[in-house]
Design an enzyme around this catalytic site. Structure first.
Site, PDB file in Angstrom:
ATOM      1  N   SER A   1       0.829  -1.196   0.000  1.00 13.31           N
ATOM      2  CA  SER A   1       0.000   0.000   0.000  1.00 13.31           C
ATOM      3  C   SER A   1       0.874   1.262   0.000  1.00 13.31           C
ATOM      4  CB  SER A   1      -0.934  -0.056   1.207  1.00 13.31           C
ATOM      5  OG  SER A   1      -2.003   0.831   1.086  1.00 13.31           O
TER       6      SER A   1
ATOM      7  N   ASP B   1      -8.902  -4.532  -5.629  1.00 15.28           N
ATOM      8  CA  ASP B   1      -8.377  -3.823  -4.459  1.00 15.28           C
ATOM      9  C   ASP B   1      -9.164  -2.530  -4.233  1.00 15.28           C
ATOM     10  OD1 ASP B   1      -6.798  -2.376  -2.575  1.00 15.28           O
ATOM     11  OD2 ASP B   1      -5.014  -3.449  -3.227  1.00 15.28           O
TER      12      ASP B   1
ATOM     13  N   HIS C   1      -7.455  -6.080  -0.505  1.00 15.48           N
ATOM     14  CA  HIS C   1      -6.307  -5.176  -0.532  1.00 15.48           C
ATOM     15  C   HIS C   1      -5.006  -5.951  -0.454  1.00 15.48           C
ATOM     16  CE1 HIS C   1      -3.995  -1.604  -0.081  1.00 15.48           C
ATOM     17  NE2 HIS C   1      -3.824  -1.677   1.223  1.00 15.48           N
TER      18      HIS C   1
END
Length: 522
Positions: free
Chosen positions: A237, A463, A491
């Site tokens: 991320s 995602d 995710h």
């Protein structure tokens, strides 16, 4: 008397969780590293970087690169240390700050070390390695490599950013403001200014030096003190932005980098918020469709009907907050935070179904539990981390943000169109940084890392927090990158994906085998 410090409802509420919440989702579901031909990495005792590892560094930074680091047993079976880095790389002799690091040793003789960042900004690599290592790595990688986690500058156990007491943080998470009206906008501005003042008072000059580039420079000092000539890195991320920034700064020191759940370095704050709005709306529909094929789903009718039931429930909580079993009032802000968390991992969708079923009966207790888990709040009211504060501090330095009322109103309309379910909770994010005591030091731009060794970018098609298109963009910007795609919901991919993903990443780290560009795992 405790001063009431409030924070406005802003776009950051979802983006803030794009990394920390992914770690929480792992819990709910169940430095710099050396290259494989380097030394075995840290062992208990005092270590100093060898000159050939330090390399050519500015003279004013040499003491940081060659510092003695004491590795001690901690947290059961781990090794821990504290590393000093300069507060300000433009003036390194002014003041130093501390980084807290933790090492999980390999199962056998280590082939090297992999540095891990779970995302954020504000996610704790220390906590992730200590508590969630099996959720973000494979047995095979842990057998072959030491895994090193760290709290970036401003985070947790490192020299921390501080703004709010635990009680004030409870209030901030539950606060509801409506900047779409003139009166609400002024109230939100006052709230943001009060919050910024509180951060400046509690954190001091640290607040101006927690930007991503400074954190990436810290990673090169960690590389040296760990005894590694190049960096092996696993970033999720926001951690992909941190890793890509490192590669841009130090392309010749890139070893094997995996960037999972890409953040587009060229995207503005407003573009990021809009992308997330679309992706979360898509994830909600995917969840509802799945729920309606399962027994006990409270969302009847078509997918559109089920989504509308969720929207109606959120609207009802917005109009009339609910009380949880412990007596805490659950406002729409807290409710939406709890609703979002299980969307990070489709393995957690049954927990969302349970929370929605209870909430539709008037009991928000499970949804509050999910919100607390995402915020890392303990049952006794204390917080495990300062990720809430760090998120604002980093983003206000990394991104110029739109604060013009007319433009914010136009952006709000676009957000609500993109996500009728969540869009209105994402608007007016620029207010948080409008009163920030430090100006941005970064402009969104493409990162190329020209001359680096191959980098692997991994994207997941469903995602919600870092939309797949961002991974495509990141891989296209980095000169040496290849893109690996996982066709799935949730995710990030590695650590929760299928064997195809695991093999692609593990073969790259362990054997140096770069996956075929465009590899699709389904």
């Amino acid at each position: 008397m405790t001063l009431e410090r409030r924070r406005p409802r802003v776009a950051a509420r979802i983006l803030r969780r794009a990394a920390a919440a992914s770690t929480a989702a792992v819990v709910l579901a169940g430095l710099v590293a050396c290259t494989p031909d380097s030394s075995d990495g840290p062992a208990e005792g005092t270590k100093t970087a060898a000159p050939e590892v330090v390399g050519d560094v500015p003279g004013e930074l040499e003491d940081f690169y060659t510092q003695e680091v004491v590795w001690e047993s901690c947290e059961g079976d781990f090794l821990c240390a504290t590393v000093e880095v300069p507060l300000d790389y433009e003036n390194p002799g002014k003041r130093s700050i501390e980084l807290s690091v933790i090492l999980a040793e390999a199962g056998g003789t280590p082939a090297g070390t992999v540095l891990v960042n779970p995302g954020g900004p504000g996610g704790s690599g220390y906590t992730t390695v200590r508590d969630s290592l099996e959720g973000i790595t494979t047995d095979r990688l842990r057998r072959e490599f030491n895994i090193l986690g760290f709290d970036p500058r401003g985070v947790g156990r490192s020299t921390p950013v501080d703004c709010l007491s635990d009680e004030e943080l409870d209030e901030a998470r539950a606060e509801i403001l409506d900047p779409s009206t003139d009166a609400g906008l002024e109230e939100a501005r006052a709230s943001a200014a009060e919050y910024a003042d509180a951060c400046a008072e509690a954190s001091g000059e640290l607040l101006g030096f927690v930007d991503t580039e400074s954190a990436a420079r810290d990673m090169d000092i960690l590389r040296a003190v760990a005894g590694d000539p190049k960096l092996n890195y696993l970033g999720f991320s926001y951690g992909t932005f941190l890793g890509a920034t490192y590669a841009e700064l130090f392309p010749g020191k890139v070893g094997r980098l995996v960037l999972d759940g890409g953040l587009d370095p060229a995207a503005s704050n407003e573009e990021i918020t809009l992308g997330q709005a679309r992706a979360f709306e898509k994830a909600i529909r995917a969840y509802v469709q799945d729920c309606q094929t399962s027994s006990g789903c409270p969302l009847e009718g078509t997918v559109d009907d089920g989504v509308q039931t969720i929207r109606d429930l959120i609207a009802s909580v917005e109009a009339s907050p609910l009380s949880a079993s412990d007596g805490r009032l659950v406002t729409v802000s807290t409710f939406v935070s709890g609703f979002i968390l299980p969307l990070y991992n489709d393995a957690n969708w049954p927990a969302l179904t349970q929370a929605l079923s209870s909430a539709l009966r008037g009991d928000p207790t499970t949804m509050l539990m999910l919100a607390d888990l995402g915020a890392e709040r303990n049952p006794d009211g204390t917080y495990e981390s300062n990720s809430y504060e760090v998120f604002s501090a980093v983003n206000c330095l990394d991104y110029p943000m739109e604060a013009d009322p007319v433009q914010m109103a136009a952006d709000a309309a676009e957000l609500e169109e993109a996500s009728p379910t969540l869009g209105r909770f994402l608007a007016y994010g620029g207010l948080t940084c409008e009163a920030w005591p430090y100006e941005p030091v970064n402009e969104p731009r493409p990162l190329t890392a020209e001359g680096s060794d191959p980098i692997v970018v991994v994207g997941t098609t469903g995602d919600p927090a870092t939309p797949y298109e961002w991974s495509q963009s990141l891989a296209g910007q980095l000169d040496s990158a290849v893109l690996v795609t996982w066709e799935a919901e949730g995710h990030t991919a590695y650590g929760r994906g299928n064997q195809c993903i695991a093999d692609a990443v593990d073969d790259y780290f362990i054997d140096g085998t770069v996956p075929e560009d465009g590899l699709v795992c389904s």
